[in-house]
Design a protein around this motif. Structure first.
Motif, PDB file in Angstrom:
ATOM      1  N   ARG A   1     -23.379  17.412 -14.020  1.00 40.68           N
ATOM      2  CA  ARG A   1     -22.584  18.852 -13.964  1.00 40.68           C
ATOM      3  C   ARG A   1     -23.297  19.803 -13.529  1.00 40.68           C
ATOM      4  O   ARG A   1     -22.933  20.719 -12.787  1.00 40.68           O
ATOM      5  CB  ARG A   1     -22.038  19.171 -15.380  1.00 40.68           C
ATOM      6  CG  ARG A   1     -20.948  18.111 -15.663  1.00 40.68           C
ATOM      7  CD  ARG A   1     -20.500  18.800 -17.253  1.00 40.68           C
ATOM      8  NE  ARG A   1     -20.122  19.992 -17.111  1.00 40.68           N
ATOM      9  CZ  ARG A   1     -18.878  20.713 -16.833  1.00 40.68           C
ATOM     10  NH1 ARG A   1     -17.748  19.726 -16.218  1.00 40.68           N
ATOM     11  NH2 ARG A   1     -18.718  21.981 -17.102  1.00 40.68           N
ATOM     12  N   ILE A   2     -24.755  19.955 -13.683  1.00 36.60           N
ATOM     13  CA  ILE A   2     -25.617  20.949 -13.282  1.00 36.60           C
ATOM     14  C   ILE A   2     -25.814  20.576 -11.769  1.00 36.60           C
ATOM     15  O   ILE A   2     -25.626  21.823 -10.770  1.00 36.60           O
ATOM     16  CB  ILE A   2     -27.164  20.738 -13.834  1.00 36.60           C
ATOM     17  CG1 ILE A   2     -27.195  21.137 -15.326  1.00 36.60           C
ATOM     18  CG2 ILE A   2     -28.186  21.744 -13.047  1.00 36.60           C
ATOM     19  CD1 ILE A   2     -28.311  20.982 -16.069  1.00 36.60           C
ATOM     20  N   ILE A   3     -25.799  19.590 -11.241  1.00 36.61           N
ATOM     21  CA  ILE A   3     -26.004  19.125  -9.687  1.00 36.61           C
ATOM     22  C   ILE A   3     -24.683  19.651  -9.220  1.00 36.61           C
ATOM     23  O   ILE A   3     -24.618  20.341  -7.962  1.00 36.61           O
ATOM     24  CB  ILE A   3     -26.264  17.726  -9.493  1.00 36.61           C
ATOM     25  CG1 ILE A   3     -27.483  17.358 -10.166  1.00 36.61           C
ATOM     26  CG2 ILE A   3     -25.999  17.388  -8.031  1.00 36.61           C
ATOM     27  CD1 ILE A   3     -27.942  16.006  -9.999  1.00 36.61           C
ATOM     28  N   ASN A   4     -23.691  19.565  -9.812  1.00 42.26           N
ATOM     29  CA  ASN A   4     -22.266  19.888  -9.071  1.00 42.26           C
ATOM     30  C   ASN A   4     -22.262  21.405  -9.267  1.00 42.26           C
ATOM     31  O   ASN A   4     -21.618  22.108  -8.311  1.00 42.26           O
ATOM     32  CB  ASN A   4     -21.206  19.323  -9.886  1.00 42.26           C
ATOM     33  CG  ASN A   4     -20.451  17.988  -9.415  1.00 42.26           C
ATOM     34  OD1 ASN A   4     -21.131  17.397  -8.572  1.00 42.26           O
ATOM     35  ND2 ASN A   4     -19.417  17.798  -9.825  1.00 42.26           N
ATOM     36  N   GLY A   5     -22.439  21.894 -10.335  1.00 44.66           N
ATOM     37  CA  GLY A   5     -22.769  23.372 -10.223  1.00 44.66           C
ATOM     38  C   GLY A   5     -23.507  24.075  -9.252  1.00 44.66           C
ATOM     39  O   GLY A   5     -23.014  25.126  -8.762  1.00 44.66           O
ATOM     40  N   PHE A   6     -24.611  23.580  -8.859  1.00 47.57           N
ATOM     41  CA  PHE A   6     -25.541  24.024  -7.657  1.00 47.57           C
ATOM     42  C   PHE A   6     -24.598  24.020  -6.466  1.00 47.57           C
ATOM     43  O   PHE A   6     -24.823  25.033  -5.539  1.00 47.57           O
ATOM     44  CB  PHE A   6     -26.676  23.061  -7.682  1.00 47.57           C
ATOM     45  CG  PHE A   6     -27.815  23.659  -6.900  1.00 47.57           C
ATOM     46  CD1 PHE A   6     -28.536  24.439  -7.201  1.00 47.57           C
ATOM     47  CD2 PHE A   6     -28.087  23.340  -5.512  1.00 47.57           C
ATOM     48  CE1 PHE A   6     -29.242  24.760  -6.442  1.00 47.57           C
ATOM     49  CE2 PHE A   6     -29.056  23.618  -4.614  1.00 47.57           C
ATOM     50  CZ  PHE A   6     -29.649  24.621  -5.170  1.00 47.57           C
ATOM     51  N   CYS A   7     -23.975  22.882  -6.313  1.00 50.24           N
ATOM     52  CA  CYS A   7     -22.910  23.070  -5.063  1.00 50.24           C
ATOM     53  C   CYS A   7     -21.930  24.159  -4.893  1.00 50.24           C
ATOM     54  O   CYS A   7     -21.667  24.958  -3.923  1.00 50.24           O
ATOM     55  CB  CYS A   7     -22.186  21.576  -5.047  1.00 50.24           C
ATOM     56  SG  CYS A   7     -20.761  21.771  -4.074  1.00 50.24           S
TER      57      CYS A   7
ATOM     58  N   TRP B   1     -21.173  15.644  -3.887  1.00 56.36           N
ATOM     59  CA  TRP B   1     -21.040  14.229  -3.860  1.00 56.36           C
ATOM     60  C   TRP B   1     -22.067  13.358  -4.654  1.00 56.36           C
ATOM     61  O   TRP B   1     -21.428  12.325  -5.386  1.00 56.36           O
ATOM     62  CB  TRP B   1     -21.142  13.604  -2.454  1.00 56.36           C
ATOM     63  CG  TRP B   1     -20.924  12.191  -2.097  1.00 56.36           C
ATOM     64  CD1 TRP B   1     -19.893  11.331  -2.153  1.00 56.36           C
ATOM     65  CD2 TRP B   1     -22.077  11.093  -1.977  1.00 56.36           C
ATOM     66  NE1 TRP B   1     -20.318   9.992  -2.006  1.00 56.36           N
ATOM     67  CE2 TRP B   1     -21.558   9.957  -2.107  1.00 56.36           C
ATOM     68  CE3 TRP B   1     -23.548  11.417  -2.170  1.00 56.36           C
ATOM     69  CZ2 TRP B   1     -22.638   8.734  -1.796  1.00 56.36           C
ATOM     70  CZ3 TRP B   1     -24.291  10.362  -1.823  1.00 56.36           C
ATOM     71  CH2 TRP B   1     -23.688   8.949  -1.743  1.00 56.36           C
ATOM     72  N   ILE B   2     -23.324  13.694  -4.803  1.00 57.27           N
ATOM     73  CA  ILE B   2     -24.316  13.368  -5.655  1.00 57.27           C
ATOM     74  C   ILE B   2     -23.924  13.574  -7.218  1.00 57.27           C
ATOM     75  O   ILE B   2     -24.087  12.762  -7.888  1.00 57.27           O
ATOM     76  CB  ILE B   2     -25.863  13.827  -5.186  1.00 57.27           C
ATOM     77  CG1 ILE B   2     -26.056  13.575  -3.860  1.00 57.27           C
ATOM     78  CG2 ILE B   2     -26.843  13.515  -6.083  1.00 57.27           C
ATOM     79  CD1 ILE B   2     -27.349  14.156  -3.314  1.00 57.27           C
ATOM     80  N   GLY B   3     -23.598  14.760  -7.343  1.00 57.06           N
ATOM     81  CA  GLY B   3     -23.265  15.202  -8.498  1.00 57.06           C
ATOM     82  C   GLY B   3     -22.271  14.542  -9.325  1.00 57.06           C
ATOM     83  O   GLY B   3     -21.925  13.945 -10.349  1.00 57.06           O
ATOM     84  N   SER B   4     -21.174  14.380  -8.402  1.00 61.54           N
ATOM     85  CA  SER B   4     -19.809  13.733  -8.938  1.00 61.54           C
ATOM     86  C   SER B   4     -20.283  12.181  -9.084  1.00 61.54           C
ATOM     87  O   SER B   4     -19.573  11.548  -9.973  1.00 61.54           O
ATOM     88  CB  SER B   4     -18.688  13.585  -7.919  1.00 61.54           C
ATOM     89  OG  SER B   4     -18.524  14.978  -7.672  1.00 61.54           O
ATOM     90  N   THR B   5     -21.022  11.499  -8.274  1.00 63.65           N
ATOM     91  CA  THR B   5     -21.461   9.920  -8.397  1.00 63.65           C
ATOM     92  C   THR B   5     -22.037  10.118  -9.800  1.00 63.65           C
ATOM     93  O   THR B   5     -21.879   8.908 -10.599  1.00 63.65           O
ATOM     94  CB  THR B   5     -22.423   9.679  -7.369  1.00 63.65           C
ATOM     95  OG1 THR B   5     -21.581   9.929  -6.190  1.00 63.65           O
ATOM     96  CG2 THR B   5     -22.557   8.131  -7.733  1.00 63.65           C
ATOM     97  N   ILE B   6     -23.127  10.824 -10.188  1.00 61.94           N
ATOM     98  CA  ILE B   6     -23.743  10.752 -11.409  1.00 61.94           C
ATOM     99  C   ILE B   6     -22.689  10.938 -12.644  1.00 61.94           C
ATOM    100  O   ILE B   6     -22.839  10.429 -13.566  1.00 61.94           O
ATOM    101  CB  ILE B   6     -24.906  11.751 -11.646  1.00 61.94           C
ATOM    102  CG1 ILE B   6     -25.846  11.640 -10.580  1.00 61.94           C
ATOM    103  CG2 ILE B   6     -25.444  11.955 -12.911  1.00 61.94           C
ATOM    104  CD1 ILE B   6     -27.264  12.585 -10.345  1.00 61.94           C
ATOM    105  N   ILE B   7     -21.768  11.867 -12.316  1.00 61.67           N
ATOM    106  CA  ILE B   7     -20.837  12.243 -13.606  1.00 61.67           C
ATOM    107  C   ILE B   7     -20.021  10.901 -13.835  1.00 61.67           C
ATOM    108  O   ILE B   7     -19.534  10.537 -14.977  1.00 61.67           O
ATOM    109  CB  ILE B   7     -19.985  13.325 -13.230  1.00 61.67           C
ATOM    110  CG1 ILE B   7     -20.850  14.778 -13.454  1.00 61.67           C
ATOM    111  CG2 ILE B   7     -18.692  13.512 -13.973  1.00 61.67           C
ATOM    112  CD1 ILE B   7     -20.087  16.101 -12.832  1.00 61.67           C
TER     113      ILE B   7
ATOM    114  N   GLY C   1     -25.780  25.574 -13.244  1.00 65.77           N
ATOM    115  CA  GLY C   1     -25.962  25.092 -11.943  1.00 65.77           C
ATOM    116  C   GLY C   1     -25.376  25.936 -10.908  1.00 65.77           C
ATOM    117  O   GLY C   1     -26.044  26.264  -9.953  1.00 65.77           O
ATOM    118  N   SER C   2     -24.373  26.587 -11.168  1.00 62.84           N
ATOM    119  CA  SER C   2     -23.544  27.505 -10.087  1.00 62.84           C
ATOM    120  C   SER C   2     -24.457  28.737  -9.982  1.00 62.84           C
ATOM    121  O   SER C   2     -24.722  29.365  -9.016  1.00 62.84           O
ATOM    122  CB  SER C   2     -22.314  28.045 -10.600  1.00 62.84           C
ATOM    123  OG  SER C   2     -21.324  26.814 -10.934  1.00 62.84           O
TER     124      SER C   2
END
Length: 204
Positions: free
Chosen positions: A158-164, A139-145, A110-111
């Protein structure tokens, strides 16, 4: 004195054919007035701005060490156990090697994608708003995790968090270097790397 005028036509007087000027508020001047500046004080200290911006570096540190900190604890192994869960939590082996590799690689993947898209977001919205968008994505990725019920949900978060992380790690140093004067630029841009190491330490 009677006033005439149709739709889309300037209002005029019967005795005087000079159009009447309809003055509107000077909104740019109003937005920069002392009234609003007094209500919404802006932070102009470059160190304060950099301290907020390098939070993205701290997230990058979390990215580097996030799985290393929890990969060996029984709670993680039993919750994401591949196969039947044994009665004794100490016997949990966790995900298989290839599944664990996918979980770990999800955030760097994601990064990579976020770093590729960060320039587009920066050109479209500006660097500051791109960093703010990255914060919302985190924030969205952390909520999902945190709400993950299975491995796929964990991987997606984790992919969403990596995108951030990709957006912030690419744009924060440039944003700081554009704001900082030449005499302070080196130490403030270097604070990004300092924040990364702090993120690694805090995660462990």
């Amino acid at each position: 004195m009677p006033v005439v005028g149709g739709v889309g036509q300037p209002l005029t007087s019967q005795a005087d054919t000079t159009p009447v000027a309809l003055s509107l508020p000077d909104f740019p001047a109003f937005l920069s007035s002392d009234l609003l500046v007094g209500k919404f004080n802006m932070i102009g200290n470059i160190y304060a701005i950099a301290a907020v911006a390098i939070i993205g570096g701290g997230l990058f540190g979390f990215d580097i060490s996030s799985m290393s900190a929890i990969i060996s604890i029984p709670q993680y192994k039993c919750y994401f156990q591949s196969g039947p869960i044994p009665d004794n939590p100490a016997d949990c082996t966790g995900p298989t090697a290839d599944v664990q590799g996918g979980i770990t690689a999800a955030m760097p993947g994601g990064s990579w994608l976020g770093a590729l898209c960060s320039g587009y977001f920066s050109d479209l919205f500006g660097r500051k708003k791109a960093i703010m968008i990255g914060a919302v994505i985190w924030w969205i990725g952390s909520t999902i995790i945190c709400a993950a019920q299975n491995v796929p949900m964990l991987v997606v978060g984790r992919i969403i968090n990596g995108f951030c992380v990709g957006i912030c790690s690419a744009q924060v140093p440039v944003y700081i270097s554009e704001l900082a004067p030449p005499s302070k630029r080196g130490r403030l841009v270097g604070a990004q790397q300092w924040a990364i190491t702090w993120g690694i330490m805090i995660m462990f």
